[in-house]
Design a protein around this motif. Structure first.
Motif, mmCIF file in Angstrom:
data_model
loop_
_atom_site.group_PDB
_atom_site.id
_atom_site.type_symbol
_atom_site.label_atom_id
_atom_site.label_comp_id
_atom_site.label_asym_id
_atom_site.label_seq_id
_atom_site.Cartn_x
_atom_site.Cartn_y
_atom_site.Cartn_z
ATOM 1 N N SER A 7 -28.687 43.408 -19.407
ATOM 2 C CA SER A 7 -29.790 44.221 -18.910
ATOM 3 C C SER A 7 -29.334 44.905 -17.624
ATOM 4 C CB SER A 7 -31.024 43.357 -18.652
ATOM 5 O OG SER A 7 -30.769 42.436 -17.619
ATOM 6 N N ASP A 8 -30.141 45.795 -17.129
ATOM 7 C CA ASP A 8 -29.845 46.463 -15.868
ATOM 8 C C ASP A 8 -30.039 45.445 -14.744
ATOM 9 O OD1 ASP A 8 -29.518 48.111 -13.691
ATOM 10 O OD2 ASP A 8 -31.276 49.350 -14.112
ATOM 11 N N LEU A 9 -28.962 45.088 -14.092
ATOM 12 C CA LEU A 9 -28.998 44.093 -13.019
ATOM 13 C C LEU A 9 -28.849 44.740 -11.647
ATOM 14 C CD1 LEU A 9 -26.672 41.424 -14.701
ATOM 15 C CD2 LEU A 9 -29.178 41.459 -14.674
ATOM 16 N N SER A 10 -29.052 46.047 -11.573
ATOM 17 C CA SER A 10 -28.810 46.775 -10.326
ATOM 18 C C SER A 10 -29.763 46.374 -9.194
ATOM 19 C CB SER A 10 -28.875 48.288 -10.556
ATOM 20 O OG SER A 10 -30.169 48.670 -10.984
ATOM 21 N N ASP A 11 -30.845 45.678 -9.544
ATOM 22 C CA ASP A 11 -31.759 45.212 -8.496
ATOM 23 C C ASP A 11 -31.225 43.973 -7.778
ATOM 24 O OD1 ASP A 11 -32.221 43.875 -11.023
ATOM 25 O OD2 ASP A 11 -33.961 42.919 -10.098
ATOM 26 N N LEU A 12 -30.133 43.399 -8.293
ATOM 27 C CA LEU A 12 -29.535 42.205 -7.691
ATOM 28 C C LEU A 12 -28.328 42.577 -6.836
ATOM 29 C CD1 LEU A 12 -29.517 39.902 -10.855
ATOM 30 C CD2 LEU A 12 -31.260 40.013 -9.067
ATOM 31 N N LYS A 13 -28.055 41.757 -5.834
ATOM 32 C CA LYS A 13 -26.843 41.943 -5.021
ATOM 33 C C LYS A 13 -25.623 41.705 -5.914
ATOM 34 C CE LYS A 13 -28.885 40.620 -0.624
ATOM 35 N NZ LYS A 13 -28.862 41.854 0.075
ATOM 36 N N ALA A 14 -24.481 42.266 -5.530
ATOM 37 C CA ALA A 14 -23.273 42.212 -6.359
ATOM 38 C C ALA A 14 -22.888 40.776 -6.716
ATOM 39 C CB ALA A 14 -22.121 42.913 -5.658
ATOM 40 N N TYR A 15 -22.920 39.861 -5.751
ATOM 41 C CA TYR A 15 -22.518 38.487 -6.040
ATOM 42 C C TYR A 15 -23.466 37.843 -7.059
ATOM 43 C CZ TYR A 15 -26.276 36.238 -3.370
ATOM 44 O OH TYR A 15 -27.490 35.800 -2.935
ATOM 45 N N LYS A 16 -24.753 38.193 -7.004
ATOM 46 C CA LYS A 16 -25.730 37.632 -7.927
ATOM 47 C C LYS A 16 -25.547 38.218 -9.328
ATOM 48 C CE LYS A 16 -29.240 34.950 -8.668
ATOM 49 N NZ LYS A 16 -29.062 33.500 -8.657
ATOM 50 N N GLN A 17 -25.175 39.486 -9.407
ATOM 51 C CA GLN A 17 -24.888 40.094 -10.714
ATOM 52 C C GLN A 17 -23.743 39.349 -11.398
ATOM 53 O OE1 GLN A 17 -24.296 44.356 -10.660
ATOM 54 N NE2 GLN A 17 -25.887 44.629 -9.114
ATOM 55 N N ILE A 18 -22.696 39.044 -10.633
ATOM 56 C CA ILE A 18 -21.546 38.315 -11.182
ATOM 57 C C ILE A 18 -21.969 36.927 -11.640
ATOM 58 C CG2 ILE A 18 -19.304 37.285 -10.610
ATOM 59 C CD1 ILE A 18 -18.941 39.749 -8.702
ATOM 60 N N GLU A 19 -22.760 36.261 -10.828
ATOM 61 C CA GLU A 19 -23.241 34.923 -11.169
ATOM 62 C C GLU A 19 -24.083 34.942 -12.447
ATOM 63 O OE1 GLU A 19 -26.554 31.947 -9.377
ATOM 64 O OE2 GLU A 19 -25.095 32.707 -7.927
ATOM 65 N N VAL A 20 -24.965 35.915 -12.575
ATOM 66 C CA VAL A 20 -25.814 36.029 -13.758
ATOM 67 C C VAL A 20 -24.966 36.314 -14.994
ATOM 68 C CG1 VAL A 20 -27.558 37.494 -14.882
ATOM 69 C CG2 VAL A 20 -27.923 36.682 -12.540
ATOM 70 N N ARG A 21 -24.023 37.222 -14.883
ATOM 71 C CA ARG A 21 -23.154 37.534 -16.037
ATOM 72 C C ARG A 21 -22.356 36.309 -16.466
ATOM 73 N NH1 ARG A 21 -22.355 42.867 -13.259
ATOM 74 N NH2 ARG A 21 -23.624 44.308 -14.484
ATOM 75 N N PHE A 22 -21.793 35.596 -15.504
ATOM 76 C CA PHE A 22 -21.001 34.400 -15.814
ATOM 77 C C PHE A 22 -21.873 33.351 -16.496
ATOM 78 C CE2 PHE A 22 -19.367 30.196 -14.920
ATOM 79 C CZ PHE A 22 -18.062 30.311 -15.371
ATOM 80 N N SER A 23 -23.023 33.055 -15.923
ATOM 81 C CA SER A 23 -23.920 32.034 -16.476
ATOM 82 C C SER A 23 -24.404 32.414 -17.875
ATOM 83 C CB SER A 23 -25.124 31.834 -15.559
ATOM 84 O OG SER A 23 -24.710 31.363 -14.309
ATOM 85 N N THR A 24 -24.676 33.682 -18.060
ATOM 86 C CA THR A 24 -25.132 34.162 -19.359
ATOM 87 C C THR A 24 -24.032 34.017 -20.405
ATOM 88 O OG1 THR A 24 -26.617 35.725 -18.288
ATOM 89 C CG2 THR A 24 -26.068 36.165 -20.575
#
Length: 106
Positions: free
Chosen positions: A75-92
């Motif tokens: 999904s569009d994760l642009s509302d999250l900070k860069a480190y959180k985007q990476i964390e979400v992608r990894f966890s997913t």
């Protein structure tokens, strides 16, 4: 994170909203192989974070013969900070891997 099977309509709506979504991810294309398709969505807190459309055959997940890439889209994760985007992608991706490896041999 929760992985669940979505409907064709859920999937197409998700693809439309995803920055990686293309015609080649849409259900109409995936169904063109004439094989069963599963639409898996990963969500957390009611927000769909990622999804994957899989062609499923007798032996398990099958490659799409005329498609170079059909992996997880986000999904569009642009509302999250860069480190959180990476964390979400990894966890997913970890959640998808765990679920798919426990369910399919191939």
């Amino acid at each position: 994170m929760k992985i669940s099977e979505g409907t064709e309509a859920d999937w197409d709506a998700f693809v439309d909203r995803s920055p990686q979504g293309t015609l080649f991810s849409k259900s109409v294309f995936l169904k063109s192989y004439g094989k069963p398709v599963r639409y898996l969505l990963c969500e957390k807190g009611g927000r769909i974070l990622a999804g994957i459309g899989l062609i499923v055959g007798a032996e398990g997940i099958e490659e799409n013969p005329f498609q170079a890439y059909n992996g997880v889209i986000f999904s569009d994760l642009s509302d999250l900070k860069a480190y959180k985007q990476i964390e979400v992608r990894f966890s997913t991706l970890e959640a998808f891997a765990s679920g798919l490896f426990s369910q399919y041999r191939q």
